[in-house]
Enzyme design. Structure first.
Site, PDB file in Angstrom:
ATOM      1  CB  SER A  57       9.901  50.397  47.084  1.00 36.70           C
ATOM      2  OG  SER A  57      10.644  50.232  48.310  1.00 36.70           O
ATOM      3  CG  ASP A  95       6.658  48.487  43.700  1.00 40.81           C
ATOM      4  OD1 ASP A  95       5.886  48.533  42.880  1.00 40.81           O
ATOM      5  OD2 ASP A  95       6.510  47.857  44.823  1.00 40.81           O
ATOM      6  CG  ASP A 117       2.525  55.656  41.549  1.00 45.19           C
ATOM      7  OD1 ASP A 117       1.401  56.105  41.198  1.00 45.19           O
ATOM      8  OD2 ASP A 117       2.233  54.939  42.542  1.00 45.19           O
ATOM      9  CD  GLU A 147      -1.204  52.957  40.922  1.00 43.29           C
ATOM     10  OE1 GLU A 147      -0.015  52.739  40.944  1.00 43.29           O
ATOM     11  OE2 GLU A 147      -1.934  53.378  41.526  1.00 43.29           O
ATOM     12  CG  HIS A 191       0.252  49.580  48.282  1.00 41.63           C
ATOM     13  ND1 HIS A 191      -0.153  50.490  47.688  1.00 41.63           N
ATOM     14  CD2 HIS A 191       0.795  48.596  47.718  1.00 41.63           C
ATOM     15  CE1 HIS A 191       0.176  50.392  46.373  1.00 41.63           C
ATOM     16  NE2 HIS A 191       0.925  49.311  46.481  1.00 41.63           N
ATOM     17  N   GLY A 192      -0.474  46.928  52.068  1.00 45.48           N
ATOM     18  CA  GLY A 192      -0.324  46.878  53.565  1.00 45.48           C
ATOM     19  C   GLY A 192      -1.299  45.482  53.811  1.00 45.48           C
ATOM     20  CG  HIS A 227       0.491  48.239  42.222  1.00 47.82           C
ATOM     21  ND1 HIS A 227       1.458  48.357  42.793  1.00 47.82           N
ATOM     22  CD2 HIS A 227       0.554  48.329  40.842  1.00 47.82           C
ATOM     23  CE1 HIS A 227       2.686  48.828  41.639  1.00 47.82           C
ATOM     24  NE2 HIS A 227       1.860  48.530  40.530  1.00 47.82           N
ATOM     25  N   GLY A 228      -1.216  45.883  45.317  1.00 46.35           N
ATOM     26  CA  GLY A 228      -1.879  45.639  46.659  1.00 46.35           C
ATOM     27  C   GLY A 228      -2.671  44.153  46.413  1.00 46.35           C
ATOM     28  CG  ASN A 270       2.989  44.721  42.105  1.00 45.29           C
ATOM     29  OD1 ASN A 270       3.192  44.116  40.878  1.00 45.29           O
ATOM     30  ND2 ASN A 270       3.214  45.965  42.031  1.00 45.29           N
TER      31      ASN A 270
HETATM   32  P1  13P Z   1       0.802  44.508  49.267  1.00 43.51           P
HETATM   33  O1  13P Z   1       1.071  45.343  50.163  1.00 43.51           O
HETATM   34  O2  13P Z   1      -0.664  44.117  49.017  1.00 43.51           O
HETATM   35  O3  13P Z   1       1.659  43.212  49.227  1.00 43.51           O
HETATM   36  O4  13P Z   1       1.100  45.116  47.858  1.00 43.51           O
HETATM   37  C1  13P Z   1       2.473  45.227  47.220  1.00 43.51           C
HETATM   38  C2  13P Z   1       2.401  46.053  46.053  1.00 43.51           C
HETATM   39  O5  13P Z   1       1.601  46.461  45.457  1.00 43.51           O
HETATM   40  C3  13P Z   1       3.951  46.455  45.947  1.00 43.51           C
HETATM   41  O6  13P Z   1       3.716  47.504  44.625  1.00 43.51           O
HETATM   42  O1  G3H Z   2       3.891  49.238  47.302  1.00 39.40           O
HETATM   43  C1  G3H Z   2       4.619  49.419  48.118  1.00 39.40           C
HETATM   44  C2  G3H Z   2       5.695  48.269  48.511  1.00 39.40           C
HETATM   45  O2  G3H Z   2       4.847  47.207  49.231  1.00 39.40           O
HETATM   46  C3  G3H Z   2       6.928  48.550  49.040  1.00 39.40           C
HETATM   47  O3  G3H Z   2       6.819  49.146  50.264  1.00 39.40           O
HETATM   48  O4  G3H Z   2       8.071  51.373  50.060  1.00 39.40           O
HETATM   49  O5  G3H Z   2       7.931  50.241  52.040  1.00 39.40           O
HETATM   50  O6  G3H Z   2       9.530  49.336  50.438  1.00 39.40           O
HETATM   51  P1  G3H Z   2       8.052  50.116  50.657  1.00 39.40           P
HETATM   52 ZN    ZN Z   3       2.280  48.806  44.722  1.00 43.85          ZN
END
Ligand code: 13P
Ligand code: G3H
Ligand code: ZN
Length: 325
Positions: A57, A95, A117, A147, A191-192, A227-228, A270
Site C-alpha cells: 500500500s 495496492d 483506486d 475498482e 477491509h480489516g 479485496h477484503g 487480496n
Molecule cells: P483484508 O483486510 O481482508 O486482508 O483485505 C486486504 C486488502 O484488500 C488489501 O487491498
Molecule cells: O487495503 C488495505 C491494505 O490492507 C493495506 O493497509 O494501508 O494499512 O497498509 P495499509
Molecule cells: Zn484492498
C-alpha cells in the site's frame, strides 16, 4: 534513476490471470511491509508452487522506503529463481494507488502492476483517472487494476462507513473506456478484522454472488479481483486474546465462500489482515512465554514460520493456486 520491472525479473499479471481463469483458481495477493513478511510469502509460494502477487500500500511503501523495496523485490526474485530453482512468477503490485503520480512513481521504480483506486470518485472521474494510469502503464507493459464500488472499512487514506456494491451495469463501459487489465468489485467484503457485526448466534451473511455473476455475464472472461478477503482465522483471534490482546468480535469471510469465488472469474484475492494477525499472535505468545526474550529473530522468526504455513494452507485449500508451476 528509474528501473523497469523486467530488469528486476518480475512478471506482470497478464499471464498469471489467463492461467488462473482457465484453471479456475485465484492468484494470491499478499500485502507486506517488512523482511519477514516478504520471506514468508515467497517461501510459502515457492514451496506450494503458486504464482504470487506481493503488494504494498502507499503506507507500506512509506514505511519500507521505496528504494529499499525495489531491491527487496529484486532480491526475492533472485533468491526464488537462482538460489531455490523456482519458476513461479512474482508480481510486485501497488495496492490502492490513490493518484496518477503515485502509480507513475511505482512503475518507474520497478512495479509490474498497479491499482488505481478511483472507486470513491464520481464515475466519470474514476474513468478519467484510471484511463490516465492505464496509458502510462501499458506503454511500459505494466498491468493495471481498477475498482468499481466501495468496500466498507479503511482503504489506506480512503475510508467508508458503508458498502456501495458494484453496479453490474457499469462494468462493461468502465472496462472498455479505461482499458484496465482487471477490475476489483464490491460484493460484501470489507477491509480489516471486523468485517461483519454479528449478534450472538448469528452467522456471517453470504457474499453477493448474484452481483459477481451479473458482472461476469457482462464482461465474460475478464479477471475480477476481491479485496477484503481475509478470513480472520479463529485460531489466531483466540491466540491473540489468550496472550493479552483484545480482538473479541473480530470476524472475516468464511473460507468456503472464498473457495467458491476462486472457481469463478475472480482471479486475484487480496489478503493482508490474516497475515498481520498471525504475526501478532505469535509475537504475543513468545513474549508471554519468554518475557526475558529480546532478540528480534526469536520472535519474528517464529512469526515468519507460522505465516509461511498459513500462506501454504491458503494457496492449497482456499485459492487453489498451489501446484500450478
Ligand atoms: P483484508 O483486510 O481482508 O486482508 O483485505 C486486504 C486488502 O484488500 C488489501 O487491498
Ligand atoms: O487495503 C488495505 C491494505 O490492507 C493495506 O493497509 O494501508 O494499512 O497498509 P495499509
Ligand atoms: Zn484492498
Amino acid at each position: 534513476m528509474s528501473v523497469t520491472y523486467k530488469e528486476l525479473g518480475l512478471s506482470n499479471t497478464k499471464e498469471m490471470f489467463e492461467r488462473a481463469m482457465k484453471g479456475q483458481y485465484a492468484v494470491p495477493a499478499y500485502n507486506f511491509n517488512n523482511l519477514e513478511q516478504l520471506q514468508a510469502i515467497i517461501y510459502g509460494c515457492i514451496e506450494s508452487k503458486s504464482p504470487v502477487i506481493v503488494q504494498v500500500s502507499k503506507g507500506a511503501r512509506n514505511y519500507a522506503n521505496s528504494t529499499l523495496l525495489r531491491y527487496m523485490a529484486m532480491g526475492a526474485v533472485e533468491m526464488a529463481k537462482k538460489e531455490m530453482g523456482s519458476n513461479i512468477p512474482i508480481a510486485l503490485h501497488l495496492d490502492h494507488g490513490d493518484s496518477f503520480e503515485l502509480c507513475k512513481s511505482c512503475i518507474d521504480n520497478g512495479f509490474s502492476s498497479v491499482m488505481i483506486d478511483g472507486s470513491h470518485l464520481p464515475y466519470d472521474e474514476n474513468v478519467a483517472l484510471t484511463k490516465q494510469v492505464v496509458e502510462y502503464a501499458h506503454e511500459r507493459d505494466v498491468t493495471v487494476e481498477g475498482e468499481l464500488g466501495v468496500l466498507a472499512g479503511i482503504e489506506d487514506e480512503v475510508s467508508s462507513e458503508v458498502t456501495h456494491y458494484t453496479k453490474p451495469e457499469e462494468v462493461e463501459d468502465f472496462v472498455k473506456k479505461t482499458g484496465v487489465d482487471s477490475l476489483a468489485i464490491s460484493i460484501g467484503t470489507s477491509h480489516g478484522a471486523y468485517k461483519f457485526k454479528l449478534k450472538p448466534g448469528e452467522s456471517v451473511p453470504p457474499l453477493r454472488f448474484d452481483i459477481l455473476e451479473e458482472c461476469e455475464k457482462r464482461i465474460p472472461g475478464f479477471p475480477i479481483v476481491l479485496h477484503g478477503s481475509s478470513s480472520v482465522l479463529p485460531k489466531y483471534v483466540d491466540m491473540i486474546n489468550h496472550y493479552g490482546g483484545k480482538m473479541e468480535s473480530a470476524v472475516g469471510v468464511p473460507e468456503e465462500q472464498l473457495r467458491k469465488a476462486a472457481g469463478s472469474a475472480v482471479c486475484k484475492i487480496n489478503i493482508d489482515t490474516d497475515g498481520r494477525m498471525v504475526v501478532t499472535a505469535i509475537v504475543r505468545k513468545v513474549f508471554v512465554e519468554n518475557p526475558s526474550e529480546f532478540d528480534p529473530r526469536k520472535y519474528l522468526g517464529p512469526a515468519r514460520d507460522e505465516l509461511k504455513k498459513m500462506i501454504m494452507d491458503k494457496n492449497r485449500n482456499v485459492l487453489g493456486s498451489a501446484d500450478r508451476y
